[in-house]
Each structure stands twice: as structure tokens, then as C-alpha cells.
Design an enzyme around this catalytic site. Structure first.
Site, PDB file in Angstrom:
ATOM      1  N   ASP A 293      99.022  -0.101 -11.318  1.00 15.98           N
ATOM      2  CA  ASP A 293      97.491   0.103 -11.542  1.00 15.98           C
ATOM      3  C   ASP A 293      97.625   1.137 -12.698  1.00 15.98           C
ATOM      4  O   ASP A 293      98.734   1.571 -13.221  1.00 15.98           O
ATOM      5  CB  ASP A 293      97.205   0.960 -10.369  1.00 15.98           C
TER       6      ASP A 293
HETATM    7  C1  BGC Z   1      91.669   0.897 -10.856  1.00 10.61           C
HETATM    8  C2  BGC Z   1      92.019  -0.649 -10.619  1.00 10.61           C
HETATM    9  C3  BGC Z   1      91.669  -1.154 -12.140  1.00 10.61           C
HETATM   10  C4  BGC Z   1      92.282  -0.672 -13.005  1.00 10.61           C
HETATM   11  C5  BGC Z   1      91.858  -1.171 -14.519  1.00 10.61           C
HETATM   12  C6  BGC Z   1      92.375   1.511 -11.940  1.00 10.61           C
HETATM   13  O1  BGC Z   1      92.065   2.726 -12.063  1.00 10.61           O
HETATM   14  O2  BGC Z   1      92.355   1.283  -9.480  1.00 10.61           O
HETATM   15  O3  BGC Z   1      91.488  -1.090  -9.698  1.00 10.61           O
HETATM   16  O4  BGC Z   1      91.633  -2.543 -12.118  1.00 10.61           O
HETATM   17  O5  BGC Z   1      91.901   0.707 -13.223  1.00 10.61           O
HETATM   18  O6  BGC Z   1      90.544  -0.978 -14.910  1.00 10.61           O
END
Ligand code: BGC
Length: 752
Positions: A293
Site C-alpha cells: 500500500d
Molecule cells: C490506499 C489504497 C490505494 C492507494 C493508492 C492508499 O492510501 O490505502 O487503497 O489504492 O493509496 O491510491
């Protein structure tokens, strides 16, 4: 530059031209997999260690951010140097083409992957995922993902960071809006529908996105509902409740997984080998790749699990995290880690091969620009069919929570309607969190005001008052709103949460209707006019007074581009509501977590007033305000008793449970017939009810239909104390009804 470089380049050119001919979908799956694996190997053999590490690195584009941005240098130059395998938040044919062209200038011309959070639509915004889950309509959910993928793929996107398949039992957690609610069975079916929708005919079609099951794992159980928080749970709970939708997504062929921000039982998910190596890549044999993530590799430092980025990168790779989103830990440390002997080349090769395989499957080695088609992008830009589909799906997600004296649907002949509340004229807020802002939004998005106006003829008069703001304490608009209400035959109010009040990093400790909105409802109700309330939100909210007093309540979530038209369709009866809550709605924050599939305990209360040393609150009933599976229709349905074709069966055999459902009201309508089972005695305690199946049926007014469910021993499996997935002979209760609370019941025995 050596001779061997040119030799390799020659070999590579031959290999690439070979690919163009043969990557058709027609080859049997196994052969195709094998061949693509060989191709990935042949690219891998040409790569330097730095080039390999580049593939494991993902940066955000400089245009939009969905996390804390790190600006450290010239990303374009890094692309040219082959230090990047993927980018996120870059869209549009021109943009992606420009960057892909840079990647084509690298030594090995390995194409970039463009990822984006296509969570509930791209150009056309669909209802938020939690709302879609309320439709219980798997075809509709698949279609929504299909359209989202088609639009995004036409704009150069290859990969969506969706579906989020986290089970969530805590409405304080803002990201509950992104998932399918509290139930692992429903959540698993929806996970499959979404993966199928996004990936369409399969990776390689130009309208298919790679899907990503996230966040692995147990992110939805963040302590206190506070985003990014720790999770401590038994492995049995993990396997039984939180992992099934991930397993289902994996079995449906999801291309990628994303790990999560939380630690699970003390180990951050990003560095968690049990999750990623043992379960996902080991037991489940997942062939795709795992992306971290946003920054979660580096976040193992503040977690207190890694001393520095060097250690964090090492832990993440060992644990099976193949790509580093935005923490720059891999790009800066992997080479040294390999040279220091802390990481094997094998572990790097494994990660890179997984990534290359996806690039091959997407056809990007054949043609890196195959998603950069201006004409296709234009076609999808103003696609009326997509908007129509959105409207139809939105209607299916609106939950009718209350309808006293059948006040709804309203007649189109209603003379004067007062439209009151801070959302009546809202536009952007209808899209909710995780949606995209387009320049023509104000002309495209249908507000409730607009939708209701579209529905009515000149004879009807619409009055308007905002009444109050969304989230402040001013009541200065109340008097005007009350005056407007007094002039009307009926009042429709639209209240709720703004689009940025649920979503990532949007946890709330107080989930009552924000600001003075419920006071406004009280003031309007005091006029004596019939009041219909529509509640927009990204989570279950608490609105007990409203729930007990107003004439009707429609839970309208965040419905997307066509929100206002969909609302009007339901209000005036062009669509008879059929949605059912995918999550329990609490009476108070103090009850959280409240969910239908809880254990019985040793001291279950006999009823709401039983306080005799039982597992209960002295100031609140245990049950939620609205139970899981609940939702009314303009018509009514009655259920006969359950008819079982036998009282017992053996494993390998099955039993049929039937029930006759009758539409006893005046409207044609759809009912979701839900089957729950309880295992009365187990080697570990079992929930009081578990959803095991459901069927949606459409019945004309007055019609009846017999519905049958087959019950097999496999449906009775659970994880025992050793984490074996078993069924145990014994007695079971069976429940069938239109929600998890109002059910008919019977019982049967599973014999040895
Ligand atoms: C989120 C993800 C997301 C990623 C990219 C993160 O902060 O938890 O779900 O896909 O950002 O935007």
C-alpha cells in the site's frame, strides 16, 4: 557496452517479435501460462539487478495524490533509466503515451504499468461499493465494474486498485464505504463479481483492467475504527471472517493483491510472511504479484518493526511484497541488500517475474501503446449507455428503511413539494469519496433537485430551502425552511454526510447525522407535514429520532453521476425499492461492533428487557436499529413455513429447504430471499446465524412462488481449533426470510 549486450538485445528483439504473433487468447490456459512464463524468464535473463529492482518500484504521477507525496527528483528521468516498473494516478491517452514512450527508450523497453484507484467508476461514477453491495445484485455489480474498466482502459489505465474486499463491522471506519459490508459470504460473491467485471474477457483485452484484491489482510478490523490502526485477532477469526473474500477473489483469477497498512497480531501486513508467503503464494498458489500500500514498506519504521528503510525493504521482500508503492525503500536498498547477502537473487527474480508476467498478459510487450487509443477514449467519454446503466444500478442500491402508511411512492400529481436540506442542490457530493473530478461535472451530475424536477410536470410546484449546513451548529436557516415546509403538501429532505466524511483517513467517533441536520428534521416534522427523508452517506449513520418519527426514509448513500434521477425514480415509484442493508446499522456508537453473525455467549438475554446477569447493556438493547439484510419495498411479502424434504442427511447427500413467498401488497416487486444457518453445537462456538445463500425473485402483486435451497455438508464447514475447514455432524437451525431478523425457522441434522 559489450558484445554480449548487443547479443542480448538481438535475442530480445527476436523474442519480442515472436510475442506479437502468439499472445492470442485462443491457446489453452495452461499452455499460455507456460509460454508467458518462459517469455518472462527470457526477459529476466537479460536484466541487470538494477533493472530488476526498477520493475519493483512504483511512483505516483505528479498530478494527483492519494497519499502523502514524496517529491524527490525527476521521475521522468528515472523512467528513462529503467528505474520504474509502474506508476499510479496517471491517466489519459496522451499522458500515458508520453510516459510509455519514455519507457520505450530504456535498454530493454519494458513497458510501464499504469495503476489507478478505479473504485466505483471512472468517467461515469457509480454508487459507492457499499451501496452497490446493498443491491445484492451480482450481475449489476459486475456490470458496474465492467463499465468502469472499459472507461478507464480507454484512457490508458491498465490496473485498478480494486476491489477492496475488506470485511468491516465498524462504521466508524471511513473505508467501510469501499467494501461490501460485514458478511463474508456476501462479500465473497461480490468480490468475485467485481473481479470478473474489471477483468472482463481476461487480461489482454483492451477493455480489461487488472484487478487488485485489497487490503491483505484484516485492515477492516482496525481497532476503534481508526484508520491505519492495529489489528489483533485470532487466526480462526481471520480465516473465518476476513480471508474468505480474498480467497474468492484469488479463485476468480484476480491479477494482483495489495497488502495493508495495519499490523496483524504485531506484524505489519506488508512485512507479514504468514499472510503473503504462507497463505497467499503458498497455500493458495497465487500467481500474480503483490503491491504494497502507499508507503507501507517504509511505514514499517514508525510501526517499530524495521530500524530503517534498508531493513524495511528486506522484511517486505522476504514476506512476499513484490512492488513498493511510493516508499522508495526498494529502489534505494535492494541492490545493497542483495550484495550484502541479506536477500537472495532468487527472491528478486521471483518478484520481477510475477510483474513481467502481468505485463505480458496485458499484451504490453506486444504493443505498449495498445491502451492509448484516442478514438476509444473519445467514445467512452460521453457514453449515454453507461449513464443509463449507472442510473439503473443506483436505483437498485437505495434502501427503503421506513414507509409509514405507504406514503411512498408519491403521486406525480402532488401539487406542492418542499425540498429541504443541505444536499438537495448538491452536485459533487453525490459522487462520494474515491471519485474523479471532471471539468463538466456540474452539468453532468444530477442533483436531487434536478432529478425531481425532471420527473414532474408544470402543474407541480417545487419549493426549496437549504435549512442548514452539513456540519456546523447554525440553526439560522431553520425558520425559512419551516415556512417553506408549511406551504407544501409534502416535504422531501436530503441530509447526510459530505463526500469527504467517509473514505480513507475519514474515521469518525460520532456517526450521528452531522451538525444540526437531525434538529432540522425535527423542526420540519413539527409542522405536521408528511416528511420523507433521504440520507446520503458512506457508512451506516445513527438517526434514531428520525427513524422513529418521519413518514419515510430512503438511504441514498452516494449514488453517483445519475443520483438525482435515481432518487426521483424511486420516490415516484418508477422503481420499487429492493435493496437490503449489507451491514447492521447501530443505535449508538457504544454498540459497535454490532453485527448479525455474532456468538450466542453463555448468558444470552431472553429479550430486550432481560438484564438478569446477562450479556447486555443496561441502557440499550443489543440488537441494531436496522439489521443486516433489512430493506422494505412498496409492496409486502409474506413467507410460508419452511418445508424440508427430509429432516437429516449424510455428507455427500443433500437436503432441500423450500418456502413459498407471496407478494401480498399492491405493487409488483423484488424480494431477496435469504437463507441463514446455525450450527447448534460445535467443537468451537458457532455464530447465531450465518448467511449461506440467497435468491432474488420478482413477483407481480398477488403472485406466489416456491423457492428452494439445496443444503450440503460443504455449506456447513468452518475453521476448527486447528484451522482445519470441517463440518461436524449434529443439529442445525435453518432460517429463511427477507432480512436477518424476521425469519421462518426449522431444523435438521447432519448425520455421520
Ligand atoms: C490506499 C489504497 C490505494 C492507494 C493508492 C492508499 O492510501 O490505502 O487503497 O489504492 O493509496 O491510491
Amino acid at each position: 557496452m559489450t558484445r554480449s549486450f548487443f547479443k542480448n538485445l538481438f535475442a530480445f528483439t527476436i523474442m519480442i517479435s515472436h510475442l506479437t504473433i502468439c499472445e492470442s487468447q485462443n491457446f489453452p490456459k495452461k499452455n499460455r501460462e507456460q509460454r508467458i512464463g518462459q517469455k518472462a524468464d527470457s526477459v529476466l535473463r537479460l536484466m541487470t539487478l538494477d533493472e530488476k529492482i526498477g520493475q519493483m518500484n512504483q511512483y505516483n504521477g505528479d498530478w494527483e495524490a492519494t497519499g502523502p507525496i514524496t517529491n524527490d527528483g525527476d521521475k521522468q528521468n528515472q523512467i528513462r533509466m529503467g528505474m520504474l516498473g509502474s506508476m499510479l494516478n496517471v491517466t489519459g491517452v496522451e499522458h500515458t503515451r508520453e510516459l510509455q514512450q519514455m519507457a520505450m527508450k530504456t535498454r530493454l523497453k519494458i513497458p510501464l504499468l499504469f495503476g489507478q484507484d478505479i473504485i466505483h467508476g471512472y468517467r461515469t461514477t457509480f454508487p459507492i461499493p457499499l451501496a452497490e453491495a446493498a443491491s445484492w445484485d451480482l450481475d449489476a455489480i459486475e456490470l458496474s465494474a465492467r463499465i468502469a474498466a472499459t472507461e478507464a482502459a480507454a484512457a490508458g489505465v491498465h490496473w485498478t486498485f480494486a476491489p477492496m474486499v475488506d470485511i468491516a463491522r465498524d462504521p466508524r471506519w471511513g473505508r467501510i464505504m469501499e467494501g461490501a459490508g460485514e458478511d463474508p459470504y456476501l462479500g465473497s460473491l461480490i468480490a468475485v463479481a467485481r473481479v470478473k467485471g474489471f477483468q472482463g474477457k481476461g487480461l489482454g483485452s483492451t477493455d480489461a483492467l487488472m484487478a487488485c484484491a485489497k487490503h491483505f489482510a484484516a485492515y477492516g478490523a482496525a481497532t476503534g475504527g481508526r484508520d491505519y490502526n492495529s489489528v489483533d485477532m485470532s487466526l480462526r477469526m481471520l480465516w473465518e471472517t476476513y480471508l474468505p473474500p480474498f480467497r474468492a477473489a484469488e479463485e476468480a483469477g484476480v491479477a494482483t493483491f495489495m497488502n495493508s497498512f495495519n499490523d496483524l497480531n504485531g506484524i505489519p501486513a506488508t512485512g507479514n510472511a504468514y499472510l503473503q508467503r504462507d497463505i497467499l503464494k503458498g497455500r493458495w498458489k497465487f500467481k500474480g504479484f503483490v503491491v504494497s500500500d502507499w508507503g507501507s514498506v517504509g511505514e514499517m519504521i514508525p510501526h517499530g518493526y524495521a530500524k530503517d528503510n534498508y531493513e524495511a525493504a528486506m522484511e517486505a521482500v522476504i514476506a512476499g511484497c513484490d512492488m513498493d508503492m511510493e516508499s522508495r525503500s526498494y529502489i534505494k536498498n535492494l541492490s545493497k541488500l542483495v550484495n550484502d547477502g541479506k536477500l537472495s537473487l532468487g527472491s528478486i527474480n521471483d518478484a520481477v517475474k510475477r510483474i513481467l508476467i502481468k505485463k505480458f498478459e496485458m499484451g504490453l510487450f506486444d504493443d505498449p501503446f495498445r491502451f492509448c487509443n484516442k478514438e476509444r477514449e473519445q467514445q467512452q467519454w460521453n457514453n449515454k449507455d453507461n449513464l443509463n446503466a449507472e442510473r439503473q444500478i443506483a436505483e437498485k442500491t437505495i434502501v427503503l428503511l421506513r414507509n409509514e402508511n405507504q406514503i411512498l411512492p408519491l403521486s406525480r400529481q402532488t401539487k406542492t413539494i418542499a425540498l429541504i436540506g443541505p444536499f438537495i442542490k448538491s452536485v459533487r457530493d453525490n459522487l462520494g469519496f474515491w471519485s474523479y473530478i471532471w471539468p463538466d461535472d456540474s452539468a453532468r451530475i444530477i442533483s436531487p433537485w434536478q432529478g425531481i424536477q425532471n420527473k414532474l410536470g408544470k402543474e407541480s410546484k417545487l419549493l426549496y430551502a437549504r435549512g442548514c449546513n452539513i456540519n456546523d451548529s447554525s440553526t439560522s436557516g431553520f425558520a425559512e425552511a419551516v415556512e417553506v415546509a408549511k406551504q407544501a403538501d409534502i416535504v422531501i429532505m436530503n441530509v447526510g454526510e459530505a463526500a469527504d466524511m467517509s473514505g480513507e483517513a475519514k474515521s469518525r467517533s460520532n456517526i450521528h447525522l452531522p451538525g444540526v441536520q437531525e434538529e432540522l428534521i425535527m423542526a420540519i416534522q413539527a409542522t405536521g407535514k408528511p416528511v420523507i427523508v433521504m440520507i446520503n452517506a458512506g457508512r451506516p449513520l445513527i438517526f434514531n429520532w428520525t427513524a422513529d418519527h418521519v413518514a419515510a426514509i430512503l438511504y441514498t448513500w452516494w449514488l453517483g453521476t445519475e443520483a438525482g434521477d435515481a432518487m426521483a425514480d424511486v420516490i415516484f415509484g418508477d422503481y420499487n425499492p429492493s435493496a437490503k442493508l449489507p451491514v447492521s446499522f447501530p443505535r449508538s456508537e457504544g454498540q459497535i461492533p454490532v453485527y448479525y453473525n455474532h456468538f450466542n455467549t453463555g448468558r444470552p438475554p431472553k429479550n430486550d428487557s432481560d438484564l438478569n446477569y446477562v450479556s447486555a447493556y443496561i441502557d440499550l438493547p443489543n440488537d441494531p436499529k436496522f439489521p443486516f439484510g433489512y430493506g422494505l419495498s412498496y409492496t409486502s411479502f409474506s413467507f410460508s413455513g419452511i418445508d424440508l424434504n427430509k429432516k437429516s442427511f449424510r455428507p455427500g447427500d443433500s437436503l432441500t429447504a423450500s418456502i413459498t413467498v407471496t407478494n401480498t401488497g399492491k405493487f409488483d416487486g423484488k424480494e431477496t430471499v435469504q437463507l441463514y444457518i446455525r450450527d447448534l453445537v460445535g467443537s468451537v462456538v458457532r455464530p447465531v446465524k450465518e448467511l449461506k445463500n440467497f435468491q432474488q425473485i420478482f413477483l407481480r402483486a398477488g403472485d406466489s412462488k416456491k423457492i428452494s435451497f439445496t443444503i450440503t455438508a460443504d455449506m456447513l464447514r468452518f475453521y476448527n481449533n486447528k484451522l482445519d475447514y470441517v463440518f461436524e455432524p449434529g443439529d442445525f437451525m435453518i432460517f429463511i426470510g427477507g432480512n436477518s431478523k424476521d425469519v421462518k425457522e426449522s431444523s435438521f441434522t447432519l448425520l455421520k
